[in-house]
Scaffold this active site. Structure first.
Site, PDB file in Angstrom:
ATOM      1  N   GLY A 179       0.747  -1.251   0.000  1.00 64.36           N
ATOM      2  CA  GLY A 179       0.000   0.000   0.000  1.00 64.36           C
ATOM      3  C   GLY A 179       0.778   1.303   0.000  1.00 64.36           C
ATOM      4  O   GLY A 179       0.174   2.361   0.181  1.00 64.36           O
ATOM      5  N   GLY A 180       2.084   1.260  -0.218  1.00 67.70           N
ATOM      6  CA  GLY A 180       2.864   2.507  -0.249  1.00 67.70           C
ATOM      7  C   GLY A 180       2.319   3.476  -1.292  1.00 67.70           C
ATOM      8  O   GLY A 180       2.133   4.670  -1.017  1.00 67.70           O
ATOM      9  N   LYS A 181       2.028   2.948  -2.476  1.00 69.16           N
ATOM     10  CA  LYS A 181       1.549   3.838  -3.554  1.00 69.16           C
ATOM     11  C   LYS A 181       0.094   4.248  -3.304  1.00 69.16           C
ATOM     12  O   LYS A 181      -0.318   5.344  -3.660  1.00 69.16           O
ATOM     13  CB  LYS A 181       1.712   3.162  -4.916  1.00 69.16           C
ATOM     14  CG  LYS A 181       3.176   2.942  -5.255  1.00 69.16           C
ATOM     15  CD  LYS A 181       3.398   2.407  -6.629  1.00 69.16           C
ATOM     16  CE  LYS A 181       4.857   2.055  -6.838  1.00 69.16           C
ATOM     17  NZ  LYS A 181       5.330   0.895  -6.036  1.00 69.16           N
ATOM     18  N   ASP A 233      -5.929  -6.291  -4.613  1.00 73.41           N
ATOM     19  CA  ASP A 233      -4.751  -7.176  -4.600  1.00 73.41           C
ATOM     20  C   ASP A 233      -5.241  -8.608  -4.469  1.00 73.41           C
ATOM     21  O   ASP A 233      -6.236  -8.877  -3.799  1.00 73.41           O
ATOM     22  CB  ASP A 233      -3.802  -6.827  -3.444  1.00 73.41           C
ATOM     23  CG  ASP A 233      -2.399  -7.345  -3.689  1.00 73.41           C
ATOM     24  OD1 ASP A 233      -1.520  -6.562  -4.101  1.00 73.41           O
ATOM     25  OD2 ASP A 233      -2.177  -8.561  -3.488  1.00 73.41           O
ATOM     26  N   ARG A 250      -1.525  -9.907   2.222  1.00 73.36           N
ATOM     27  CA  ARG A 250      -0.940  -8.595   1.916  1.00 73.36           C
ATOM     28  C   ARG A 250      -1.996  -7.492   2.046  1.00 73.36           C
ATOM     29  O   ARG A 250      -1.699  -6.374   2.446  1.00 73.36           O
ATOM     30  CB  ARG A 250      -0.283  -8.607   0.539  1.00 73.36           C
ATOM     31  CG  ARG A 250       1.053  -9.385   0.560  1.00 73.36           C
ATOM     32  CD  ARG A 250       1.608  -9.601  -0.817  1.00 73.36           C
ATOM     33  NE  ARG A 250       2.122  -8.412  -1.454  1.00 73.36           N
ATOM     34  CZ  ARG A 250       3.373  -7.965  -1.374  1.00 73.36           C
ATOM     35  NH1 ARG A 250       4.254  -8.628  -0.656  1.00 73.36           N
ATOM     36  NH2 ARG A 250       3.755  -6.883  -2.014  1.00 73.36           N
ATOM     37  N   ASP A 263      -8.411 -11.441  -8.848  1.00 71.84           N
ATOM     38  CA  ASP A 263      -7.302 -11.619  -9.767  1.00 71.84           C
ATOM     39  C   ASP A 263      -7.371 -10.442 -10.748  1.00 71.84           C
ATOM     40  O   ASP A 263      -8.331 -10.313 -11.517  1.00 71.84           O
ATOM     41  CB  ASP A 263      -7.447 -12.952 -10.499  1.00 71.84           C
ATOM     42  CG  ASP A 263      -6.238 -13.223 -11.382  1.00 71.84           C
ATOM     43  OD1 ASP A 263      -5.571 -12.258 -11.811  1.00 71.84           O
ATOM     44  OD2 ASP A 263      -5.955 -14.408 -11.631  1.00 71.84           O
ATOM     45  N   ASP A 299       0.957  -1.742 -10.814  1.00 75.67           N
ATOM     46  CA  ASP A 299       2.275  -1.924 -10.195  1.00 75.67           C
ATOM     47  C   ASP A 299       2.465  -3.426  -9.971  1.00 75.67           C
ATOM     48  O   ASP A 299       2.117  -3.958  -8.920  1.00 75.67           O
ATOM     49  CB  ASP A 299       2.298  -1.154  -8.859  1.00 75.67           C
ATOM     50  CG  ASP A 299       3.664  -1.181  -8.206  1.00 75.67           C
ATOM     51  OD1 ASP A 299       4.672  -1.115  -8.926  1.00 75.67           O
ATOM     52  OD2 ASP A 299       3.718  -1.276  -6.963  1.00 75.67           O
ATOM     53  N   CYS A 324       9.691  -2.958  -9.975  1.00 76.57           N
ATOM     54  CA  CYS A 324      10.935  -2.614  -9.282  1.00 76.57           C
ATOM     55  C   CYS A 324      12.050  -3.547  -9.747  1.00 76.57           C
ATOM     56  O   CYS A 324      12.782  -4.104  -8.940  1.00 76.57           O
ATOM     57  CB  CYS A 324      10.756  -2.613  -7.765  1.00 76.57           C
ATOM     58  SG  CYS A 324      10.029  -4.092  -7.121  1.00 76.57           S
TER      59      CYS A 324
HETATM   60  C1  LIG Z   1       4.880  -4.940  -6.480  1.00 82.77           C
HETATM   61  S1  LIG Z   1       3.656  -5.515  -5.436  1.00 82.77           S
HETATM   62  C2  LIG Z   1       2.632  -4.106  -5.276  1.00 82.77           C
HETATM   63  C3  LIG Z   1       3.194  -3.059  -4.360  1.00 82.77           C
HETATM   64  C4  LIG Z   1       2.208  -1.941  -4.048  1.00 82.77           C
HETATM   65  N1  LIG Z   1       1.712  -1.304  -5.235  1.00 82.77           N
HETATM   66  C5  LIG Z   1       2.811  -0.902  -3.128  1.00 82.77           C
HETATM   67  O1  LIG Z   1       3.164   0.178  -3.585  1.00 82.77           O
HETATM   68  O2  LIG Z   1       2.923  -1.175  -1.928  1.00 82.77           O
HETATM   69  C6  LIG Z   1       2.705  -6.537  -6.473  1.00 82.77           C
HETATM   70  C7  LIG Z   1       1.422  -7.033  -5.863  1.00 82.77           C
HETATM   71  O3  LIG Z   1       0.701  -7.740  -6.865  1.00 82.77           O
HETATM   72  C8  LIG Z   1      -0.104  -8.703  -6.230  1.00 82.77           C
HETATM   73  N2  LIG Z   1      -0.546  -9.656  -7.274  1.00 82.77           N
HETATM   74  C9  LIG Z   1       0.089 -10.726  -7.778  1.00 82.77           C
HETATM   75  N3  LIG Z   1      -0.655 -11.318  -8.714  1.00 82.77           N
HETATM   76  C10 LIG Z   1      -1.797 -10.598  -8.817  1.00 82.77           C
HETATM   77  C11 LIG Z   1      -2.976 -10.705  -9.611  1.00 82.77           C
HETATM   78  N4  LIG Z   1      -3.113 -11.689 -10.501  1.00 82.77           N
HETATM   79  N5  LIG Z   1      -3.943  -9.809  -9.417  1.00 82.77           N
HETATM   80  C12 LIG Z   1      -3.817  -8.812  -8.510  1.00 82.77           C
HETATM   81  N6  LIG Z   1      -2.728  -8.661  -7.733  1.00 82.77           N
HETATM   82  C13 LIG Z   1      -1.737  -9.540  -7.883  1.00 82.77           C
HETATM   83  C14 LIG Z   1       0.808  -9.270  -5.167  1.00 82.77           C
HETATM   84  O4  LIG Z   1       0.056  -9.864  -4.134  1.00 82.77           O
HETATM   85  C15 LIG Z   1       1.575  -8.023  -4.718  1.00 82.77           C
HETATM   86  O5  LIG Z   1       1.004  -7.496  -3.556  1.00 82.77           O
END
Ligand SMILES: C[S@@+](CC[C@H](N)C(=O)[O-])C[C@H]1O[C@@H](n2cnc3c(N)ncnc32)[C@H](O)[C@@H]1O
Length: 401
Positions: free
Chosen positions: A202-204, A221, A226, A254, A272, A327
């Site tokens: 959730g930072g963004k 998400d 998470r 999803d 992201d 990232c």
């Molecule tokens: C890079 S992190 C996101 C970081 C977040 N935007 C932040 O700023 O804190 C990627 C996220 O994508 C989620 N994720 C993975 N597959 C996904 C999907 N099919 N649909 C939605 N979210 C998914 C993961 O659980 C993870 O929390």
């Protein structure tokens, strides 16, 4: 190459040599036992079980040396050693708290708001050519209200953990300052409806809320655990009436299916995606995507990323903006995903999307971050010892029909 960089290279070489020695000893033992034991009594070596397991962090480094060495050229040795060193943080100011004391505290310690510095630095817009400068000022649109404090280049001071104000709301959130750039690029404006497709932890999301401009924010998400962290973060940073007033909607779907559920709805979509999280992969064994057991998952990442970005494009309304971010330094997960998603959207869904120039935006923040030069699509923050942020890649897209 600097002495520090050379030491880092040697360290990695030593790890690889140790692993190699392990393999040699194993091979020697195997051939010796073959000679001593009669053939009929020999037990076949189970290679998968006895092969020395390399730490996932070493596998990540080997993989990066091969791909990024070629991709980033002279920038790679310095990015490599920077990722192995302590990263630099930024303090995202929480303007839902009492900020006056916080700001002067941060400034007294020598930190400055990089967003304000970027905008107010004379010559921050490229001036080589007047027409180009006019055009750049025109293109320079970004989300308002976000303040993120960082220590100057080469200053490795650390922030203290944030303290709560008199109503219990925390004053700032520590994060990689480069991760604010995709949110700035999203150009959120008053009354917008915004989708944060992969939002946890959730930072963004918190940065998006700092704009105070969003009419409706949908936070999604796939991972429940998470999302729990995201909810806790919102409780610590946002007064309850703001996020319980139907202005923040939290869903757990999803993201790939989002296009079917809410087509052409949002003014802004942030995608992201999950990626190889390069910094984590070279430093931490836990939850490392370079573990051999996760090879398939890692190889499927570009496909998952493309599907998520296409879903984000579908969810945006015509005229709406989508920002794709990761990232990782990997071209395969950055530019290649954007190119593939543009193709799929056009050919399979008849959705037209154009790539926006983020050059002017990266230019004004180049005093804080080290950007890779000459990017064709989007911008890439490369970790550097004097500005140890990133990696962060972001690409801004506009849906045209
Ligand atoms: C890079 S992190 C996101 C970081 C977040 N935007 C932040 O700023 O804190 C990627 C996220 O994508 C989620 N994720 C993975 N597959 C996904 C999907 N099919 N649909 C939605 N979210 C998914 C993961 O659980 C993870 O929390």
């Amino acid at each position: 190459m600097s002495e520090v960089a050379v030491t880092g290279e040697r360290e990695a070489l030593r790890t690889n040599m140790a692993a190699l020695r392990g393999t040699q000893i194993l091979l020697r033992r195997t051939s010796l036992s073959c000679r001593l034991i009669p053939r009929r009594n020999r037990v076949k070596t189970k290679w998968a079980a006895t092969f020395p397991s390399f730490p996932a962090t070493s596998l990540a480094l080997q993989n990066f040396d091969m791909s990024y060495g070629e991709q980033l050229g002279a920038l790679w040795p310095s990015a490599r050693i920077s990722m192995l060193c302590e990263q630099k943080y930024g303090a995202l100011l929480n303007n839902f708290s009492e900020t006056t004391g916080q700001v002067s505290d941060l400034q007294m310690k020598g930190a400055q708001d990089f967003v304000l510095c970027g905008i107010s630095t004379p010559g921050s817009v490229p001036r080589s050519d007047r027409a180009e400068a006019d055009q750049a000022e025109d293109v320079l649109k970004f989300s308002p209200g976000i303040q993120c404090f960082v220590f100057p280049k080469s200053d490795t001071s650390r922030f203290r953990p944030a303290r709560p104000d008199s109503s219990g709301v925390l004053g700032y959130y520590l994060l990689d300052a480069a991760s604010i750039l995709p949110v700035l690029a999203l150009d959120v404006q008053e009354g917008h409806s915004v989708l944060d497709l992969c939002a946890a932890p959730g930072g963004k999301t918190l940065a998006l809320l700092q704009t105070h401009a969003i009419k409706k924010l949908t936070v999604n998400d796939l991972s429940d655990s998470r999302l729990k962290r995201l909810r806790r973060m919102l409780q610590d940073y946002i007064p309850r009436e703001i996020w319980s007033e139907n202005r923040v909607d939290i869903t757990s779907c999803d993201g790939r299916t989002w296009g079917e559920m809410g087509r052409s709805t949002f003014d802004r979509v942030l995608v992201d995606v999950p990626c190889t999280t390069d910094r984590h992969s070279v430093l931490e064994e836990e939850n490392n995507i370079f573990k051999r057991s996760r090879t398939k998952e890692r190889q499927r990442l570009p496909l998952l990323q493309t599907q998520l970005l296409v879903a984000g494009m579908e969810a945006a309304r015509p005229g709406g903006v989508v920002v794709y971010s990761t990232c990782t330094l990997s071209q395969l997960q950055n530019e290649c995903v954007v190119e593939q998603a543009l193709r799929v959207a056009q050919e399979e869904l008849d959705i037209g999307v154009q790539v926006e120039d983020v050059g002017p935006l990266s230019h004004i923040f180049s005093t804080t971050f080290c950007f890779a030069p000459d990017r064709r699509l989007g911008a890439l923050v490369v970790p550097h010892l004097t500005a140890n942020f990133g990696p962060t890649y972001f690409c801004k897209l506009q849906r045209v029909h």
